[in-house]
Design a protein around this motif. Sequence first.
Motif, PDB file in Angstrom:
ATOM      1  N   HIS A  79       0.881  -1.008  -0.019  1.00  0.00           N
ATOM      2  CA  HIS A  79      -0.208   0.115  -0.070  1.00  0.00           C
ATOM      3  C   HIS A  79       0.974   1.174   0.189  1.00  0.00           C
ATOM      4  O   HIS A  79       1.516   1.507   0.900  1.00  0.00           O
ATOM      5  CB  HIS A  79      -0.818   0.081   1.021  1.00  0.00           C
ATOM      6  CG  HIS A  79      -1.672  -1.203   1.398  1.00  0.00           C
ATOM      7  ND1 HIS A  79      -2.916  -1.294   0.763  1.00  0.00           N
ATOM      8  CD2 HIS A  79      -1.485  -2.326   2.251  1.00  0.00           C
ATOM      9  CE1 HIS A  79      -3.767  -2.289   1.090  1.00  0.00           C
ATOM     10  NE2 HIS A  79      -2.829  -3.054   1.882  1.00  0.00           N
ATOM     11  N   ASP A  80       0.684   2.025  -1.019  1.00  0.00           N
ATOM     12  CA  ASP A  80       1.648   3.417  -0.932  1.00  0.00           C
ATOM     13  C   ASP A  80       0.692   4.365   0.151  1.00  0.00           C
ATOM     14  O   ASP A  80      -0.392   4.116   0.572  1.00  0.00           O
ATOM     15  CB  ASP A  80       1.441   3.908  -2.130  1.00  0.00           C
ATOM     16  CG  ASP A  80       2.246   3.268  -3.371  1.00  0.00           C
ATOM     17  OD1 ASP A  80       2.996   2.674  -2.878  1.00  0.00           O
ATOM     18  OD2 ASP A  80       2.032   3.614  -4.632  1.00  0.00           O
ATOM     19  N   TRP A  81       1.349   5.140   0.491  1.00  0.00           N
ATOM     20  CA  TRP A  81       1.111   6.012   1.506  1.00  0.00           C
ATOM     21  C   TRP A  81      -0.301   6.555   1.407  1.00  0.00           C
ATOM     22  O   TRP A  81      -1.235   6.533   2.214  1.00  0.00           O
ATOM     23  CB  TRP A  81       1.876   7.186   1.987  1.00  0.00           C
ATOM     24  CG  TRP A  81       3.459   6.854   2.321  1.00  0.00           C
ATOM     25  CD1 TRP A  81       4.532   6.799   1.543  1.00  0.00           C
ATOM     26  CD2 TRP A  81       3.877   6.145   3.371  1.00  0.00           C
ATOM     27  NE1 TRP A  81       5.657   6.414   2.131  1.00  0.00           N
ATOM     28  CE2 TRP A  81       5.173   5.908   3.367  1.00  0.00           C
ATOM     29  CE3 TRP A  81       3.175   5.710   4.388  1.00  0.00           C
ATOM     30  CZ2 TRP A  81       6.087   5.402   4.558  1.00  0.00           C
ATOM     31  CZ3 TRP A  81       3.945   4.982   5.420  1.00  0.00           C
ATOM     32  CH2 TRP A  81       5.319   4.796   5.406  1.00  0.00           C
ATOM     33  N   HIS A  82      -0.405   7.212   0.327  1.00  0.00           N
ATOM     34  CA  HIS A  82      -1.826   7.743  -0.141  1.00  0.00           C
ATOM     35  C   HIS A  82      -2.785   6.813  -0.312  1.00  0.00           C
ATOM     36  O   HIS A  82      -3.959   7.068   0.263  1.00  0.00           O
ATOM     37  CB  HIS A  82      -1.826   8.745  -1.281  1.00  0.00           C
ATOM     38  CG  HIS A  82      -1.626   7.702  -2.756  1.00  0.00           C
ATOM     39  ND1 HIS A  82      -0.465   7.342  -3.043  1.00  0.00           N
ATOM     40  CD2 HIS A  82      -2.338   7.346  -3.482  1.00  0.00           C
ATOM     41  CE1 HIS A  82      -0.658   6.627  -4.236  1.00  0.00           C
ATOM     42  NE2 HIS A  82      -1.695   6.696  -4.456  1.00  0.00           N
ATOM     43  N   LEU A  83      -2.667   5.700  -0.744  1.00  0.00           N
ATOM     44  CA  LEU A  83      -3.698   4.605  -0.816  1.00  0.00           C
ATOM     45  C   LEU A  83      -4.161   4.110   0.605  1.00  0.00           C
ATOM     46  O   LEU A  83      -5.318   4.029   0.832  1.00  0.00           O
ATOM     47  CB  LEU A  83      -3.179   3.332  -1.517  1.00  0.00           C
ATOM     48  CG  LEU A  83      -4.045   2.172  -1.857  1.00  0.00           C
ATOM     49  CD1 LEU A  83      -5.320   2.500  -2.693  1.00  0.00           C
ATOM     50  CD2 LEU A  83      -3.374   1.165  -2.875  1.00  0.00           C
ATOM     51  N   LEU A  84      -3.188   3.802   1.477  1.00  0.00           N
ATOM     52  CA  LEU A  84      -3.478   3.316   2.642  1.00  0.00           C
ATOM     53  C   LEU A  84      -4.479   4.367   3.343  1.00  0.00           C
ATOM     54  O   LEU A  84      -5.400   4.118   4.051  1.00  0.00           O
ATOM     55  CB  LEU A  84      -2.121   3.042   3.509  1.00  0.00           C
ATOM     56  CG  LEU A  84      -2.452   2.360   4.989  1.00  0.00           C
ATOM     57  CD1 LEU A  84      -3.487   1.139   4.724  1.00  0.00           C
ATOM     58  CD2 LEU A  84      -1.065   2.031   5.388  1.00  0.00           C
ATOM     59  N   ARG A  85      -3.851   5.650   3.229  1.00  0.00           N
ATOM     60  CA  ARG A  85      -4.747   6.616   3.984  1.00  0.00           C
ATOM     61  C   ARG A  85      -6.357   6.752   3.450  1.00  0.00           C
ATOM     62  O   ARG A  85      -7.177   7.011   4.102  1.00  0.00           O
ATOM     63  CB  ARG A  85      -3.871   8.061   3.834  1.00  0.00           C
ATOM     64  CG  ARG A  85      -4.460   9.159   4.521  1.00  0.00           C
ATOM     65  CD  ARG A  85      -4.156  10.683   4.427  1.00  0.00           C
ATOM     66  NE  ARG A  85      -2.846  10.899   3.659  1.00  0.00           N
ATOM     67  CZ  ARG A  85      -1.647  10.295   3.761  1.00  0.00           C
ATOM     68  NH1 ARG A  85      -1.325   9.445   4.770  1.00  0.00           N
ATOM     69  NH2 ARG A  85      -0.741  10.779   3.082  1.00  0.00           N
ATOM     70  N   ALA A  86      -6.335   6.829   2.149  1.00  0.00           N
ATOM     71  CA  ALA A  86      -7.636   6.655   1.676  1.00  0.00           C
ATOM     72  C   ALA A  86      -8.724   5.614   2.109  1.00  0.00           C
ATOM     73  O   ALA A  86      -9.687   5.764   2.152  1.00  0.00           O
ATOM     74  CB  ALA A  86      -7.292   6.837   0.089  1.00  0.00           C
ATOM     75  N   SER A  87      -7.583   4.361   2.160  1.00  0.00           N
ATOM     76  CA  SER A  87      -8.456   3.326   2.477  1.00  0.00           C
ATOM     77  C   SER A  87      -9.071   3.620   3.806  1.00  0.00           C
ATOM     78  O   SER A  87     -10.463   3.131   4.515  1.00  0.00           O
ATOM     79  CB  SER A  87      -7.642   2.073   2.627  1.00  0.00           C
ATOM     80  OG  SER A  87      -7.461   1.669   1.166  1.00  0.00           O
TER      81      SER A  87
END
Length: 131
Positions: A79-87
């Motif tokens: 998970h890239d940082w932004h993807l994990l944050r969005a999730s």
Amino acid sequence: MQPVPHDVLPPDPFADDPDDPAKEAAELDEPAGEPISEEERTELLSDLADLAVYQALLEPRGVRGIVVDCGECDLPHYHDWHLLRASLEQLLADGRMRPHEPAFDPEPADYVTWDYCRGFADGITTTENVY
């Protein structure tokens, strides 16, 4: 662009049709998840705060995100940082995470575990408190 008023749109050809093919697609939609508890909400907010710290500390060092071992497929998920944050934000808002596009051909060395992040942050904090 001007919005088109609803009354000038052509009529739905399947309106009131018991054999409407769109009904089958609607049945495939997942039911809404149960709302998250206050305890889960607090944990998610804490995770989001931790994630911001981890990203600030590790992204400048070339870490692209976090790897999680999936209990369902027994494969690592990157998970890239932004993807994990969005999730996490979506879980906080909707009570569930929707499927997402996985990282394309990730380089495993560019990702670390959540535990590594926690240990790294603790080490930085301890070192700064010593001086």
